[in-house]
Design an enzyme around this catalytic site. Structure first.
Site, mmCIF file in Angstrom:
data_model
loop_
_atom_site.group_PDB
_atom_site.id
_atom_site.type_symbol
_atom_site.label_atom_id
_atom_site.label_comp_id
_atom_site.label_asym_id
_atom_site.label_seq_id
_atom_site.Cartn_x
_atom_site.Cartn_y
_atom_site.Cartn_z
ATOM 1 N N SER A 8 102.567 44.606 4.482
ATOM 2 C CA SER A 8 101.539 44.879 3.473
ATOM 3 C C SER A 8 100.493 43.782 3.459
ATOM 4 O O SER A 8 99.422 43.978 2.885
ATOM 5 C CB SER A 8 102.170 45.037 2.090
ATOM 6 O OG SER A 8 103.065 44.001 1.846
ATOM 7 N N HIS A 24 101.638 51.430 6.861
ATOM 8 C CA HIS A 24 101.971 50.792 5.581
ATOM 9 C C HIS A 24 102.252 51.828 4.486
ATOM 10 O O HIS A 24 101.339 52.487 3.989
ATOM 11 C CB HIS A 24 100.807 49.869 5.165
ATOM 12 C CG HIS A 24 101.021 49.206 3.840
ATOM 13 N ND1 HIS A 24 100.046 49.092 2.877
ATOM 14 C CD2 HIS A 24 102.133 48.624 3.300
ATOM 15 C CE1 HIS A 24 100.534 48.478 1.824
ATOM 16 N NE2 HIS A 24 101.800 48.181 2.052
ATOM 17 N N GLU A 49 98.993 53.964 4.856
ATOM 18 C CA GLU A 49 97.822 53.400 5.536
ATOM 19 C C GLU A 49 98.159 53.266 7.018
ATOM 20 O O GLU A 49 99.201 52.707 7.376
ATOM 21 C CB GLU A 49 97.457 52.049 4.930
ATOM 22 C CG GLU A 49 96.924 52.205 3.522
ATOM 23 C CD GLU A 49 96.650 50.891 2.822
ATOM 24 O OE1 GLU A 49 95.611 50.785 2.150
ATOM 25 O OE2 GLU A 49 97.479 49.965 2.936
ATOM 26 N N ASN A 56 95.510 47.661 -1.322
ATOM 27 C CA ASN A 56 95.698 46.352 -1.961
ATOM 28 C C ASN A 56 94.377 45.608 -2.097
ATOM 29 O O ASN A 56 94.235 44.750 -2.976
ATOM 30 C CB ASN A 56 96.713 45.516 -1.180
ATOM 31 C CG ASN A 56 98.132 45.920 -1.535
ATOM 32 O OD1 ASN A 56 98.365 46.519 -2.589
ATOM 33 N ND2 ASN A 56 99.069 45.630 -0.658
HETATM 34 P P1 NAI Z 1 113.831 44.123 1.699
HETATM 35 O O1 NAI Z 1 114.138 42.687 1.519
HETATM 36 O O2 NAI Z 1 114.278 45.104 0.654
HETATM 37 O O3 NAI Z 1 114.459 44.607 3.112
HETATM 38 C C1 NAI Z 1 114.281 43.933 4.314
HETATM 39 C C2 NAI Z 1 115.481 44.214 5.213
HETATM 40 O O4 NAI Z 1 115.199 43.722 6.507
HETATM 41 C C3 NAI Z 1 116.761 43.554 4.750
HETATM 42 O O5 NAI Z 1 117.798 44.518 4.668
HETATM 43 C C4 NAI Z 1 117.045 42.496 5.821
HETATM 44 O O6 NAI Z 1 118.443 42.346 6.069
HETATM 45 C C5 NAI Z 1 116.366 43.108 7.020
HETATM 46 N N1 NAI Z 1 115.925 42.144 8.030
HETATM 47 C C6 NAI Z 1 115.312 40.958 7.823
HETATM 48 N N2 NAI Z 1 115.008 40.381 9.002
HETATM 49 C C7 NAI Z 1 115.435 41.229 9.970
HETATM 50 C C8 NAI Z 1 115.389 41.207 11.380
HETATM 51 N N3 NAI Z 1 114.838 40.205 12.036
HETATM 52 N N4 NAI Z 1 115.921 42.259 12.054
HETATM 53 C C9 NAI Z 1 116.475 43.288 11.411
HETATM 54 N N5 NAI Z 1 116.545 43.365 10.069
HETATM 55 C C10 NAI Z 1 116.025 42.351 9.357
HETATM 56 O O7 NAI Z 1 112.265 44.227 1.944
HETATM 57 P P2 NAI Z 1 111.296 45.461 1.653
HETATM 58 O O8 NAI Z 1 110.804 45.387 0.271
HETATM 59 O O9 NAI Z 1 111.925 46.710 2.148
HETATM 60 O O10 NAI Z 1 110.062 45.064 2.602
HETATM 61 C C11 NAI Z 1 110.119 45.229 3.990
HETATM 62 C C12 NAI Z 1 108.713 45.153 4.560
HETATM 63 O O11 NAI Z 1 107.895 46.163 3.951
HETATM 64 C C13 NAI Z 1 107.985 43.834 4.334
HETATM 65 O O12 NAI Z 1 107.149 43.601 5.437
HETATM 66 C C14 NAI Z 1 107.149 44.123 3.077
HETATM 67 O O13 NAI Z 1 106.027 43.313 2.972
HETATM 68 C C15 NAI Z 1 106.756 45.576 3.338
HETATM 69 N N6 NAI Z 1 106.422 46.350 2.165
HETATM 70 C C16 NAI Z 1 107.144 46.250 1.009
HETATM 71 C C17 NAI Z 1 106.808 47.053 -0.100
HETATM 72 C C18 NAI Z 1 107.603 46.996 -1.361
HETATM 73 O O14 NAI Z 1 107.137 47.531 -2.371
HETATM 74 N N7 NAI Z 1 108.776 46.399 -1.372
HETATM 75 C C19 NAI Z 1 105.662 47.987 -0.055
HETATM 76 C C20 NAI Z 1 105.042 48.067 1.246
HETATM 77 C C21 NAI Z 1 105.382 47.244 2.279
#
Ligand code: NAI
Length: 529
Positions: free
Chosen positions: A143, A164, A176, A214
């Site tokens: 994001s 996104h 996006e 955003n």
């Molecule tokens: P989260 O923390 O809930 O999940 C991330 C997951 O990725 C975790 O289960 C972790 O174990 C895993 N992980 C971390 N490093 C890893 C790797 N190298 N290889 C494999 N798995 C790995 O995070 P969330 O909220 O789902 O965010 C994920 C992405 O999406 C980020 O880039 C965030 O900026 C983006 N994003 C988040 C939004 C939100 O509202 N939470 C909205 C839009 C985008």
């Protein structure tokens, strides 16, 4: 196809239009990496849309938890009759775990939703490139990071794009589709048609800080903080005024509390820095302090509001004591509708609205500035400051009225004005002096930033409006907001803000100014489009 046709048909993207999606191969197998809040939602979305999905996470238990979570959601949908038993079984069958990255080798689209860290994402894409075929597409759900930078370490950066989603991905019907500097048009077109297959609106954007949503969303949040920081009104007042006066579902401070101020503050800081400290994006020291104090919102139990068991503790709106009304009123506006409306209210309150050009010696004077503060308008009209205050005439008048005092106003007369203007039971807010009250300056900031986004080609006008409405739930998209309230009035408000503060934060976008000067709709594209 010319630009005008594009606008009318609501198509989202030039690249996608140049390349009919039917001539491009549809994705056959998707790998999702990262099984957190976003990854599990993305996996569910595409499995529901008929594409087999494999879900991988570096923590094995995250995969199991995500699949169990998805199963529960899908079973609930089936129990409510939203999907039938066959669809449930087929969708669950399409949603499979991957126990290692090697198991993703056969996927033709890899979507990463891992931790928001450039090094981690670059390392992951390098590992994926070593495993997948040359024509597989790599997409990032980032994001805030640059898609171009993520792609820069890839062997084939032309296959990398941003994809996104918004949380929760299956329900928020927008994604996006971000074109890095070296992304192939065909990659964008294929992602767009996949999004459409899943029922999502693909909002195509170049790689630009905050992409579309955003970026556009910064106006609402930073202008509200600015108003709060200047002591113009309380957070609760600002929320009430923007909900009732402008039709927002949530006030900006309720939204901060829901999102978490730490998350919002990080986005505000990041955009400000990425735009090289352009004052349009200026964050607020107030927010930084509140984050330091742990006043994050719902998740910490206290933010701009207090929470108990996840529920906001609503505070009663203050009810002023009744006062005797013994003064006539005078109104600076010649707008017949406004005069009629105010006249009727005052009659109901048992006082009169004077009709002479100048106020009598006892009259309470109401001014109706657009973009100016009450002090400036009172001074320009030569009115007696102790008897003069401003009435907001922009936006909805029947849900909540806004009066604006200035430092020389007699409090007794403020109380009379407040009571008289609320004679029909509509709540009246009294705020401190501000160029453009609250609604005017917040709406003008949203429109102005939207115009900048259009000017810089970050989104076409139609894409911008649709993306903002779908992702942020605003009653209008930024440009449609401008049309609704009148682009010329928006320009006047911005000029007033600029004159009052002398800060380039409020400089009108050339996109807005030119369309007002040429009497064109704000959706009119530039000739070169
Ligand atoms: P989260 O923390 O809930 O999940 C991330 C997951 O990725 C975790 O289960 C972790 O174990 C895993 N992980 C971390 N490093 C890893 C790797 N190298 N290889 C494999 N798995 C790995 O995070 P969330 O909220 O789902 O965010 C994920 C992405 O999406 C980020 O880039 C965030 O900026 C983006 N994003 C988040 C939004 C939100 O509202 N939470 C909205 C839009 C985008």
């Amino acid at each position: 196809m010319n630009s005008a046709t594009k606008v009318e048909t609501g198509q989202s993207d030039e690249g996608a239009l140049r390349m009919p999606s039917s001539s491009l191969p549809a994705f056959q197998r998707i790998g999702v990496i990262g099984a957190g809040a976003m990854g599990r939602g993305i996996a569910q979305l595409f499995a529901s849309a008929g594409v087999p999905v494999k879900l991988y996470d570096s923590r094995a238990e995250s995969i199991q938890q995500a699949l169990a979570f998805n199963r529960e959601l899908l079973e609930r949908a089936a129990s409510k009759g939203k999907i039938d038993a066959d669809t449930l079984a087929a969708t669950l069958h399409r949603l499979q775990p991957a126990h290692s990255l090697d198991e993703l080798a056969g996927c033709d689209l890899l979507i990463e939703a891992i931790v928001e860290d450039i090094d981690a994402k670059q390392a992951l894409f390098a590992e994926l490139e070593a495993r997948v075929s040359d024509d597989a597409v790599l997409a990032s759900n980032t994001s805030s990071l640059s898609v171009t930078r993520i792609a820069a370490r890839c062997r084939r950066p032309q296959r990398v794009a941003g994809f996104h989603f918004f949380n929760p991905a299956p329900l928020m019907r927008i994604v996006e589709v971000v074109r890095g500097q070296r992304t192939d048009d065909a990659v964008i077109a294929r992602l767009c048609s996949l999004a459409e297959q899943a029922g999502h609106f693909p909002a195509v954007s170049p790689d630009s800080p905050g992409f579309i949503v955003n970026h556009a969303g910064r106006a609402y949040s930073t202008e509200a903080l600015r108003i709060l920081g200047e002591g113009i009104a309380s957070a609760a007042q600002i929320d009430r005024i923007l909900r009732d006066g402008a039709g927002f579902r949530m006030g900006p401070f309720e939204l901060f509390d829901l999102t978490g101020l730490d998350v919002s503050q990080a986005v505000m800081e990041s955009l400000y820095q990425q735009f090289y400290q352009d004052p349009r994006y200026l964050p607020s020291p107030l927010a930084a302090q509140r984050v330091a104090a742990g006043l994050l919102g719902r998740k910490s139990g206290e933010g701009f509001y207090r929470y108990q068991d996840g529920q906001q503790l609503r505070e009663e709106e203050p009810r002023p004591l009744p006062v005797t009304l013994d003064r006539p009123f005078w109104l600076d506006s010649q707008d017949p509708d406004l005069r009629h409306h105010v006249g009727q209210l005052l009659t109901q309150a048992g006082v009169i609205l004077e009709s002479a050009e100048a106020p009598s010696a006892r009259a309470i004077c109401l001014v109706t500035p657009l973009g100016e503060d009450a002090s400036t308008r009172i001074d320009a009209l030569g009115l007696p400051a102790e008897r003069s205050l401003a009435l907001e005439s922009f936006g909805e008048l029947d849900k909540r009225r806004v009066l604006m005092r200035q430092p020389a106003l007699d409090p007794q007369l403020e109380a009379q004005a407040r009571q008289a203007l609320g004679a029909d039971g509509v709540p009246v807010e009294v705020i401190n002096d501000s160029p453009g009250f609250i609604t005017q300056r917040v709406i003008a900031s949203i429109v102005n930033l939207g115009c900048e986004i259009a000017q810089r080609g970050i989104a076409t006008p139609v894409t911008l409006d649709r993306a903002v409405q779908l992702a942020l739930g605003y009653p209008f998209g930024p440009l449609a907001f401008g049309e609704h309230y009148g682009a010329a009035r928006i320009l006047t408000i911005l000029q007033g803000l600029l004159a009052c503060y002398g800060e380039p934060r409020y400089r009108p976008s050339p996109w807005l100014r030119r369309r007002v000067q040429l009497d064109l709709p704000l959706h009119a594209p530039d000739a070169a489009d």
